[in-house]
Motif scaffolding. Structure first.
Motif, PDB file in Angstrom:
ATOM      1  N   ARG A   1      62.493  98.583  -5.441  1.00 26.49           N
ATOM      2  CA  ARG A   1      63.490  99.160  -4.532  1.00 26.49           C
ATOM      3  C   ARG A   1      64.620  98.177  -4.227  1.00 26.49           C
ATOM      4  O   ARG A   1      65.758  98.587  -3.976  1.00 26.49           O
ATOM      5  N   ASN A   2      64.331  96.890  -4.241  1.00 27.09           N
ATOM      6  CA  ASN A   2      65.369  95.899  -3.963  1.00 27.09           C
ATOM      7  C   ASN A   2      66.358  95.741  -5.112  1.00 27.09           C
ATOM      8  O   ASN A   2      67.496  95.295  -4.896  1.00 27.09           O
ATOM      9  N   ALA A   3      65.962  96.069  -6.327  1.00 28.03           N
ATOM     10  CA  ALA A   3      66.832  95.867  -7.492  1.00 28.03           C
ATOM     11  C   ALA A   3      67.279  97.169  -8.138  1.00 28.03           C
ATOM     12  O   ALA A   3      68.404  97.273  -8.624  1.00 28.03           O
ATOM     13  N   GLY A   4      66.405  98.173  -8.173  1.00 30.94           N
ATOM     14  CA  GLY A   4      66.741  99.433  -8.831  1.00 30.94           C
ATOM     15  C   GLY A   4      67.858 100.160  -8.114  1.00 30.94           C
ATOM     16  O   GLY A   4      68.017 100.062  -6.895  1.00 30.94           O
ATOM     17  N   THR A   5      68.659 100.915  -8.862  1.00 32.70           N
ATOM     18  CA  THR A   5      69.832 101.581  -8.303  1.00 32.70           C
ATOM     19  C   THR A   5      69.745 103.092  -8.501  1.00 32.70           C
ATOM     20  O   THR A   5      69.106 103.580  -9.432  1.00 32.70           O
ATOM     21  N   ILE A   6      70.445 103.807  -7.636  1.00 36.02           N
ATOM     22  CA  ILE A   6      70.461 105.262  -7.743  1.00 36.02           C
ATOM     23  C   ILE A   6      71.131 105.699  -9.047  1.00 36.02           C
ATOM     24  O   ILE A   6      70.645 106.600  -9.729  1.00 36.02           O
ATOM     25  N   GLY A   7      72.232 105.030  -9.415  1.00 33.88           N
ATOM     26  CA  GLY A   7      72.921 105.403 -10.644  1.00 33.88           C
ATOM     27  C   GLY A   7      72.083 105.131 -11.881  1.00 33.88           C
ATOM     28  O   GLY A   7      72.050 105.946 -12.812  1.00 33.88           O
ATOM     29  N   GLY A   8      71.403 103.995 -11.889  1.00 37.63           N
ATOM     30  CA  GLY A   8      70.542 103.680 -13.019  1.00 37.63           C
ATOM     31  C   GLY A   8      69.424 104.685 -13.175  1.00 37.63           C
ATOM     32  O   GLY A   8      69.098 105.118 -14.288  1.00 37.63           O
TER      33      GLY A   8
ATOM     34  N   LEU B   1      73.402  97.892 -18.081  1.00 45.50           N
ATOM     35  CA  LEU B   1      72.359  97.388 -17.191  1.00 45.50           C
ATOM     36  C   LEU B   1      72.828  97.554 -15.755  1.00 45.50           C
ATOM     37  O   LEU B   1      73.884  97.048 -15.375  1.00 45.50           O
ATOM     38  N   ALA B   2      72.055  98.282 -14.953  1.00 41.77           N
ATOM     39  CA  ALA B   2      72.359  98.434 -13.527  1.00 41.77           C
ATOM     40  C   ALA B   2      71.348  97.612 -12.744  1.00 41.77           C
ATOM     41  O   ALA B   2      71.522  96.421 -12.538  1.00 41.77           O
ATOM     42  N   GLY B   3      70.229  98.239 -12.332  1.00 33.96           N
ATOM     43  CA  GLY B   3      69.184  97.467 -11.672  1.00 33.96           C
ATOM     44  C   GLY B   3      68.254  96.787 -12.657  1.00 33.96           C
ATOM     45  O   GLY B   3      67.696  95.724 -12.398  1.00 33.96           O
ATOM     46  N   GLY B   4      68.028  97.450 -13.793  1.00 36.08           N
ATOM     47  CA  GLY B   4      67.223  96.853 -14.856  1.00 36.08           C
ATOM     48  C   GLY B   4      65.775  97.288 -14.914  1.00 36.08           C
ATOM     49  O   GLY B   4      65.090  97.007 -15.895  1.00 36.08           O
ATOM     50  N   HIS B   5      65.298  98.003 -13.889  1.00 30.80           N
ATOM     51  CA  HIS B   5      63.869  98.324 -13.871  1.00 30.80           C
ATOM     52  C   HIS B   5      63.483  99.450 -14.824  1.00 30.80           C
ATOM     53  O   HIS B   5      62.299  99.675 -15.055  1.00 30.80           O
ATOM     54  N   SER B   6      64.451 100.148 -15.365  1.00 25.23           N
ATOM     55  CA  SER B   6      64.173 101.112 -16.436  1.00 25.23           C
ATOM     56  C   SER B   6      64.411 100.496 -17.803  1.00 25.23           C
ATOM     57  O   SER B   6      63.608 100.662 -18.719  1.00 25.23           O
ATOM     58  N   LEU B   7      65.513  99.755 -17.924  1.00 30.52           N
ATOM     59  CA  LEU B   7      65.902  99.239 -19.240  1.00 30.52           C
ATOM     60  C   LEU B   7      65.086  98.022 -19.666  1.00 30.52           C
ATOM     61  O   LEU B   7      64.665  97.919 -20.828  1.00 30.52           O
ATOM     62  N   ILE B   8      64.856  97.077 -18.761  1.00 26.97           N
ATOM     63  CA  ILE B   8      64.206  95.822 -19.154  1.00 26.97           C
ATOM     64  C   ILE B   8      62.821  96.042 -19.755  1.00 26.97           C
ATOM     65  O   ILE B   8      62.485  95.417 -20.776  1.00 26.97           O
ATOM     66  N   PRO B   9      61.969  96.928 -19.192  1.00 31.15           N
ATOM     67  CA  PRO B   9      60.681  97.171 -19.869  1.00 31.15           C
ATOM     68  C   PRO B   9      60.853  97.707 -21.285  1.00 31.15           C
ATOM     69  O   PRO B   9      60.086  97.343 -22.187  1.00 31.15           O
ATOM     70  N   LEU B  10      61.853  98.555 -21.499  1.00 35.28           N
ATOM     71  CA  LEU B  10      62.103  99.071 -22.855  1.00 35.28           C
ATOM     72  C   LEU B  10      62.546  97.954 -23.791  1.00 35.28           C
ATOM     73  O   LEU B  10      62.171  97.931 -24.970  1.00 35.28           O
ATOM     74  N   LEU B  11      63.343  97.010 -23.264  1.00 34.70           N
ATOM     75  CA  LEU B  11      63.767  95.873 -24.081  1.00 34.70           C
ATOM     76  C   LEU B  11      62.575  94.995 -24.444  1.00 34.70           C
ATOM     77  O   LEU B  11      62.434  94.553 -25.593  1.00 34.70           O
TER      78      LEU B  11
END
Length: 289
Positions: free
Chosen positions: A107-114, A31-41
């Motif tokens: 943009r405040n939470a999502g990360t470039i690496g994520g 989990l980095a920023g979470g904006h990609s993973l959390i919806p999938l969870l």
């Protein structure tokens, strides 16, 4: 909807995170920023038994100059990219792309690496990394390695990262004289992902002809791609309106977009041509100073 149950881990060093990855294997998600993973969870498309939160690890965020390179930590947020004075002065294509990602919450939470590791086919930053010729550095129990952006994006939601590997930083060489970059896109009206996005970096040489060009697209396939035919239409020529139009046409001809609720393949090829034309024109303008 609520995610399936999982065990939560919050390592405080890269070594701790790698030990967890090595121990937990395929049962773990990062989990980095979470904006990609959390919806999938929440939709239970992803059901990991363990979640490894990287946000407490120091040293994985920030932007700095290192000799002839700009170094960006993998946990650097889109908002930080957007507001970076260093990037706006040296690599304006990156803040330009970052400010078009999602909304302020993302943009405040999502990360470039994520974003890069997730490799979403409609994400903005993969195309920018391709256009910049970026290098992505990783850590793993076997040691670190450097992966060229050209080799990083493999397919739909698939990158070159190994299961026990962690993306730590992104390195971009400082552009030389008479170099300009630009990013343009047509966003999805709800998600703000790119229906079509084009990232372009050009360098002008003698006689103000294009000496090098990198053109990358997102949103029109299973992964971000470079378009060699569009690059070839620019190199060695003066970047006038006709040359830019020819390169944009080559970009549109080089994709096989899929029809969906946002439009058919013909419409998306048209968008590809228009968006690429805008990005090339803006990159050339910046190269001219």
């Amino acid at each position: 909807m609520y995610p399936a149950s999982f065990d939560y881990h919050a390592p405080t060093s890269v070594d701790d995170a790698l030990r967890l990855l090595g121990t937990l294997g395929d049962d773990a998600k990062l989990l980095a920023g979470g904006h990609s993973l959390i919806p999938l969870l929440k939709l239970r498309f992803a059901r990991p038994a363990h979640l490894i939160d990287l946000r407490r690890i120091p040293g994985l965020a920030g932007i700095r100059a290192d000799d002839d390179q700009i170094v960006i930590g993998a946990l650097t947020t889109h908002r930080t990219l957007e507001r970076s004075t260093l990037l706006r002065g040296v690599l304006p294509i990156l803040p330009e792309a970052a400010e078009r990602i999602g909304d302020p919450l993302v943009r405040n939470a999502g990360t470039i690496g994520g974003s890069l590791a997730h490799a979403d086919p409609g994400a903005d930053l993969p195309a920018v990394m391709l256009a910049l010729g970026a290098e992505l550095r990783t850590a793993s129990p076997r040691g670190g390695r450097t992966i060229a952006a050209d080799d990083f994006f493999i397919g739909l939601l698939t990158s070159a990262l190994e299961p026990d590997e962690l993306l730590t930083e992104i390195r971009v060489r400082r552009p030389g004289p008479a170099t300009g970059g630009a990013y343009a896109k047509r966003p999805h009206p709800a998600s703000r992902f790119a229906l079509v996005g084009a990232a372009v970096v050009v360098t002008l040489g003698a006689g103000e002809t294009v000496s090098s060009a990198r053109v990358a697209l997102t949103g029109v396939g299973e992964r971000a791609i470079r378009v060699p035919a569009a690059e070839g239409a620019l190199v060695g020529r003066a970047p006038d309106a006709a040359t830019i139009e020819r390169a944009a046409t080559e970009a549109a001809a080089g994709v096989e977009p899929r029809a969906d609720l946002q439009g058919d393949a013909e419409y998306k090829r048209h968008l590809t041509r228009v968006i690429t034309q805008r990005a090339i024109a803006r990159a050339v303008e910046r190269a001219r100073g």
